[in-house]
Design a protein around this motif. Structure first.
Motif, PDB file in Angstrom:
ATOM      1  N   GLU A 108       0.825  -1.140  -0.148  1.00 14.61           N
ATOM      2  CA  GLU A 108       0.055   0.023  -0.032  1.00 14.61           C
ATOM      3  C   GLU A 108       0.741   1.243  -0.284  1.00 14.61           C
ATOM      4  O   GLU A 108       1.897   1.364   0.708  1.00 14.61           O
ATOM      5  CB  GLU A 108      -0.885   0.071   1.305  1.00 14.61           C
ATOM      6  CG  GLU A 108      -2.285  -0.999   1.086  1.00 14.61           C
ATOM      7  CD  GLU A 108      -3.247  -0.605   1.983  1.00 14.61           C
ATOM      8  OE1 GLU A 108      -2.968   0.246   2.659  1.00 14.61           O
ATOM      9  OE2 GLU A 108      -4.059  -1.668   2.140  1.00 14.61           O
ATOM     10  N   LEU A 134      -3.412   3.446  -1.546  1.00 10.75           N
ATOM     11  CA  LEU A 134      -3.563   2.616  -2.657  1.00 10.75           C
ATOM     12  C   LEU A 134      -2.943   1.496  -2.676  1.00 10.75           C
ATOM     13  O   LEU A 134      -1.829   1.430  -2.066  1.00 10.75           O
ATOM     14  CB  LEU A 134      -3.403   3.120  -4.209  1.00 10.75           C
ATOM     15  CG  LEU A 134      -4.207   4.436  -4.758  1.00 10.75           C
ATOM     16  CD1 LEU A 134      -3.579   4.875  -6.014  1.00 10.75           C
ATOM     17  CD2 LEU A 134      -5.368   4.078  -4.802  1.00 10.75           C
ATOM     18  N   ILE A 136      -1.277  -1.735  -4.508  1.00  8.77           N
ATOM     19  CA  ILE A 136      -0.694  -1.895  -5.955  1.00  8.77           C
ATOM     20  C   ILE A 136       0.171  -3.007  -5.633  1.00  8.77           C
ATOM     21  O   ILE A 136       0.435  -3.609  -4.598  1.00  8.77           O
ATOM     22  CB  ILE A 136       0.405  -0.485  -6.329  1.00  8.77           C
ATOM     23  CG1 ILE A 136       1.444  -0.636  -5.337  1.00  8.77           C
ATOM     24  CG2 ILE A 136      -0.585   0.569  -6.135  1.00  8.77           C
ATOM     25  CD1 ILE A 136       2.458   0.258  -5.640  1.00  8.77           C
ATOM     26  N   VAL A 162     -10.041   6.579  -8.535  1.00 11.77           N
ATOM     27  CA  VAL A 162      -9.080   5.731  -8.885  1.00 11.77           C
ATOM     28  C   VAL A 162      -8.875   5.516 -10.394  1.00 11.77           C
ATOM     29  O   VAL A 162      -7.832   5.445 -10.837  1.00 11.77           O
ATOM     30  CB  VAL A 162      -9.059   4.196  -8.077  1.00 11.77           C
ATOM     31  CG1 VAL A 162      -8.014   3.290  -8.498  1.00 11.77           C
ATOM     32  CG2 VAL A 162      -8.749   4.563  -6.701  1.00 11.77           C
ATOM     33  N   LYS A 172       0.615  -2.079 -11.262  1.00 10.35           N
ATOM     34  CA  LYS A 172      -0.753  -2.372 -11.318  1.00 10.35           C
ATOM     35  C   LYS A 172      -1.629  -1.993 -10.007  1.00 10.35           C
ATOM     36  O   LYS A 172      -1.122  -2.213  -9.122  1.00 10.35           O
ATOM     37  CB  LYS A 172      -1.152  -3.889 -11.520  1.00 10.35           C
ATOM     38  CG  LYS A 172      -2.410  -4.415 -11.820  1.00 10.35           C
ATOM     39  CD  LYS A 172      -2.184  -5.835 -11.756  1.00 10.35           C
ATOM     40  CE  LYS A 172      -3.843  -6.250 -12.139  1.00 10.35           C
ATOM     41  NZ  LYS A 172      -3.976  -7.793 -12.162  1.00 10.35           N
ATOM     42  N   ILE A 173      -2.464  -1.071 -10.336  1.00 12.86           N
ATOM     43  CA  ILE A 173      -3.695  -0.749  -8.960  1.00 12.86           C
ATOM     44  C   ILE A 173      -4.426  -1.809  -8.752  1.00 12.86           C
ATOM     45  O   ILE A 173      -5.170  -2.239  -9.558  1.00 12.86           O
ATOM     46  CB  ILE A 173      -4.103   0.748  -9.351  1.00 12.86           C
ATOM     47  CG1 ILE A 173      -3.176   1.739  -9.479  1.00 12.86           C
ATOM     48  CG2 ILE A 173      -4.950   1.060  -8.042  1.00 12.86           C
ATOM     49  CD1 ILE A 173      -3.693   3.236  -9.900  1.00 12.86           C
ATOM     50  N   THR A 175      -6.839  -1.371  -6.109  1.00 11.39           N
ATOM     51  CA  THR A 175      -7.657  -0.688  -5.407  1.00 11.39           C
ATOM     52  C   THR A 175      -8.948  -0.594  -6.486  1.00 11.39           C
ATOM     53  O   THR A 175      -8.843  -0.310  -7.531  1.00 11.39           O
ATOM     54  CB  THR A 175      -7.436   0.883  -4.757  1.00 11.39           C
ATOM     55  OG1 THR A 175      -6.315   0.349  -3.877  1.00 11.39           O
ATOM     56  CG2 THR A 175      -8.764   1.321  -4.024  1.00 11.39           C
TER      57      THR A 175
END
Length: 235
Positions: A108, A134, A136, A162, A172-173, A175
């Protein structure tokens, strides 16, 4: 991300008494975890780990850990958990996770707004920032200290989710895309009670007290009960 060097010593003694003794000498007890292996008990200098946590990016900082008298030359680790004293907030214990620099990990990171929104400066709005981190996924060397978001152009009632973010292809997110990060909105007016408003009078019921006799007057005597007639004597 640059690796920060940290030296450690193997720790034989365990338990709260041993840990307290270490902290009195300026040393923090710690453990290194690695999947498939037994945890390694170590100790690190209080000053060094405090510097890393507070000045070098916190728990997502990549550490090159060297353990004295160990066969491995060094270990790539990140901080898993830091235990603090609940009152004085000094460090009690640290857990490290050993990682591979060639495998992606999930962490995070903080989301930081850049600039002052137009809606705040010119339209009387306030900035709401409900979600500040976030989740990730990326390689350890690609972990950012934080993710910056340009919010200077946000007008009143405008928002950033987001889904609106643009990040590096290496990240790469994870959330939810619909998560609200920033919003400019009007301040909520607080209701103030009118101090001049009439308050209903309370009806007070008092028991009537018996009137006391005035000066020179005798108190009224209660009527005496009538005596029962005496029985006649028989001759």
């Amino acid at each position: 991300m640059e690796q920060i060097a940290l030296k450690a010593q193997l720790r034989q003694e365990k338990g709260s008494h041993a840990a307290k003794h270490l902290r009195e000498k300026g040393v923090i007890p710690a453990v290194v975890y690695h999947r498939g292996e037994e945890p390694v008990n170590i100790s690190v200098a209080d000053k060094e780990i405090t510097k890393i946590i507070h000045a070098a990016g916190g728990e997502n900082v990549l550490i090159n850990l060297t353990i004295e008298k160990e066969k491995k030359k060094s270990r790539a680790v990140i901080i898993k958990e830091v235990q603090h004293d609940p009152v004085k907030r000094f460090i009690l214990h640290v857990d490290f996770n050993e990682i591979s620099l060639t495998e992606k990990i999930t962490v995070e990171v903080e989301v930081v707004g850049q600039g002052e929104p137009i809606g705040v400066k010119q339209e009387g709005g306030i900035l709401d920032h409900p979600h500040r981190t976030l989740k990730i996924q990326c390689l350890p060397m690609d972990i950012p200290k934080h993710i910056d978001v340009d919010i200077a152009g946000l007008k009143l009632n405008a928002s950033v989710h987001v889904r609106d973010l643009t990040v590096s292809d290496k990240i790469k997110i994870l959330t939810d895309p619909e998560t609200l990060l920033f919003q400019v909105k009007l301040p909520v007016e607080e209701k103030v009670e009118d101090a001049t408003a009439e308050t209903p009078e309370l009806e007070v019921i008092r028991e009537k007290k018996e009137e006391e006799p005035k000066a020179g007057e005798k108190a009224k005597e209660e009527p005496k009960a009538k005596e029962a007639p005496k029985a006649e004597k028989k001759a």
